[in-house]
Design a protein around this motif. Structure first.
Motif, PDB file in Angstrom:
ATOM      1  N   TYR A  90       0.766  -0.895   0.161  1.00 54.51           N
ATOM      2  CA  TYR A  90      -0.283   0.080  -0.373  1.00 54.51           C
ATOM      3  C   TYR A  90       0.995   1.512  -0.064  1.00 54.51           C
ATOM      4  CZ  TYR A  90      -3.349  -3.275   1.336  1.00 54.51           C
ATOM      5  OH  TYR A  90      -4.437  -4.121   1.035  1.00 54.51           O
ATOM      6  N   LEU A  91       1.809   1.447  -0.895  1.00 52.16           N
ATOM      7  CA  LEU A  91       3.015   2.463  -1.272  1.00 52.16           C
ATOM      8  C   LEU A  91       1.958   4.383  -0.371  1.00 52.16           C
ATOM      9  CD1 LEU A  91       4.147   1.586  -4.785  1.00 52.16           C
ATOM     10  CD2 LEU A  91       5.092   0.576  -2.151  1.00 52.16           C
ATOM     11  N   ASP A  92       1.428   4.598  -1.181  1.00 54.45           N
ATOM     12  CA  ASP A  92      -0.045   5.767  -1.070  1.00 54.45           C
ATOM     13  C   ASP A  92       0.519   5.879   0.889  1.00 54.45           C
ATOM     14  OD1 ASP A  92       0.107   6.457  -3.307  1.00 54.45           O
ATOM     15  OD2 ASP A  92      -2.373   6.004  -3.397  1.00 54.45           O
ATOM     16  N   GLU A  93       0.108   5.030   1.164  1.00 52.66           N
ATOM     17  CA  GLU A  93      -0.157   5.049   2.851  1.00 52.66           C
ATOM     18  C   GLU A  93       0.975   5.258   3.296  1.00 52.66           C
ATOM     19  OE1 GLU A  93      -4.383   3.695   3.416  1.00 52.66           O
ATOM     20  OE2 GLU A  93      -3.749   2.150   1.902  1.00 52.66           O
ATOM     21  N   ALA A  94       2.090   3.974   2.572  1.00 51.05           N
ATOM     22  CA  ALA A  94       3.108   4.136   3.692  1.00 51.05           C
ATOM     23  C   ALA A  94       4.258   5.213   3.120  1.00 51.05           C
ATOM     24  CB  ALA A  94       3.966   2.949   2.762  1.00 51.05           C
ATOM     25  N   VAL A  95       3.849   6.022   2.365  1.00 48.74           N
ATOM     26  CA  VAL A  95       4.623   6.961   2.238  1.00 48.74           C
ATOM     27  C   VAL A  95       3.557   7.934   2.635  1.00 48.74           C
ATOM     28  CG1 VAL A  95       4.480   9.637   0.526  1.00 48.74           C
ATOM     29  CG2 VAL A  95       4.946   6.923  -0.772  1.00 48.74           C
ATOM     30  N   GLU A  96       2.712   9.092   3.459  1.00 53.07           N
ATOM     31  CA  GLU A  96       2.335   9.156   3.834  1.00 53.07           C
ATOM     32  C   GLU A  96       2.791   8.834   5.467  1.00 53.07           C
ATOM     33  OE1 GLU A  96      -2.078  10.280   5.714  1.00 53.07           O
ATOM     34  OE2 GLU A  96      -2.110   8.624   4.696  1.00 53.07           O
ATOM     35  N   HIS A  97       2.951   7.867   5.893  1.00 50.91           N
ATOM     36  CA  HIS A  97       3.319   7.345   7.222  1.00 50.91           C
ATOM     37  C   HIS A  97       4.795   8.115   7.288  1.00 50.91           C
ATOM     38  CE1 HIS A  97      -0.979   6.355   7.325  1.00 50.91           C
ATOM     39  NE2 HIS A  97      -0.635   5.802   8.954  1.00 50.91           N
ATOM     40  N   ALA A  98       5.319   7.533   6.294  1.00 48.81           N
ATOM     41  CA  ALA A  98       7.339   7.380   6.258  1.00 48.81           C
ATOM     42  C   ALA A  98       7.704   8.677   6.693  1.00 48.81           C
ATOM     43  CB  ALA A  98       7.546   6.889   5.303  1.00 48.81           C
ATOM     44  N   LEU A  99       6.684   9.491   6.047  1.00 45.96           N
ATOM     45  CA  LEU A  99       6.557  11.571   6.081  1.00 45.96           C
ATOM     46  C   LEU A  99       6.467  12.172   7.386  1.00 45.96           C
ATOM     47  CD1 LEU A  99       5.206  12.824   2.882  1.00 45.96           C
ATOM     48  CD2 LEU A  99       7.465  12.666   3.290  1.00 45.96           C
ATOM     49  N   LEU A 100       5.392  10.672   7.439  1.00 44.07           N
ATOM     50  CA  LEU A 100       4.877  11.873   9.952  1.00 44.07           C
ATOM     51  C   LEU A 100       5.894  11.489  10.133  1.00 44.07           C
ATOM     52  CD1 LEU A 100       1.067  10.568   8.822  1.00 44.07           C
ATOM     53  CD2 LEU A 100       1.575  12.714   9.985  1.00 44.07           C
ATOM     54  N   ALA A 101       6.797  10.414   9.833  1.00 46.22           N
ATOM     55  CA  ALA A 101       7.547  10.046  10.599  1.00 46.22           C
ATOM     56  C   ALA A 101       8.929  10.777  10.403  1.00 46.22           C
ATOM     57  CB  ALA A 101       7.627   8.329  10.819  1.00 46.22           C
TER      58      ALA A 101
END
Length: 224
Positions: free
Chosen positions: A205-216
């Motif tokens: 789930y790449l879109d959600e993975a990118v979102e949470h990587a940025l939040l982290a």
């Protein structure tokens, strides 16, 4: 009351209403808000409907606060989501409701699961287990989520194109839980975002993975 509901159900004498039957559709939310929040525009009414998910009590609480803000000369044009977050922080209506009706009914482990889940727009048993640091607890998480849905505790099951079991929190319950999440130490918040990133990434789930990587604050991970 001391009634034999099973027998009455079998006889077709019971009418059971749940949140999904009682929620307002957009065409009911808008006139309700127009009647109770004078001057509200169509766009704002639509956003408040989405924020409350058509929950009538939520619309009522928001419209009361909207009216109070207008009478005090509140900032015109403020986004409904910003207003709702301010209400959750400044007024006790929503927080008290969810504390009494939902959170008080949960064990500490169940509450921990929902606080972790509130960082995600959608979640499933396996993701919840990973977020709580118990990757083997899928079945336990799944049972809890099914019970919350059955008990109308502001958790809903949503469809997935892949056929997976996904759930979402009612937007206002999610905002209430986010207040708890935001009070946690920064390293704990970052750890949850990282756990969400790793799970979404490993499951494609790449879109959600990118979102949470940025939040982290893992920009390099988000880029790759």
């Amino acid at each position: 009351p001391p009634l034999s509901l099973a027998r009455l159900r079998a006889q077709g004498l019971v009418l059971e209403l749940h949140m999904r039957e009682l929620r307002f559709p957009p065409e009911e939310s808008r006139p309700f808000l127009e009647a109770h929040a004078a001057g509200i525009g169509e766009r704002d009414a639509q956003q408040l409907h989405e924020l409350t998910d058509g929950w009538a009590a939520g619309l009522q609480l928001l419209s009361v606060d909207w009216k109070k803000r207008q009478e005090r000369g509140g900032k015109a044009g403020a986004a409904p989501l910003e207003l709702a977050r301010a209400q959750l922080q400044d007024a006790r209506g929503f927080a008290e409701y969810f504390e009494h009706e939902v959170i008080a009914q949960l064990t500490s482990a169940e509450l921990e699961l929902l606080v972790g889940a509130c960082v995600c727009n959608r979640f499933g048993p396996a993701l919840c287990a990973a977020l709580t640091g118990r990757p083997g607890a899928d079945a336990e998480a799944g049972s809890l989520l099914q019970r919350l849905v059955a008990d109308d505790l502001f958790v809903a099951q949503v469809e997935s194109k892949r056929g997976d079991s996904w759930y979402r929190l009612h937007p206002l319950l999610r905002e209430t839980l986010r207040l708890r999440f935001d009070q946690r130490p920064e390293d704990e918040r970052r750890a949850l975002y990282l756990a969400a990133f790793r799970w979404f990434d490993s499951h494609g789930y790449l879109d959600e993975a990118v979102e949470h990587a940025l939040l982290a604050r893992e920009a390099e991970a988000a880029a790759t």
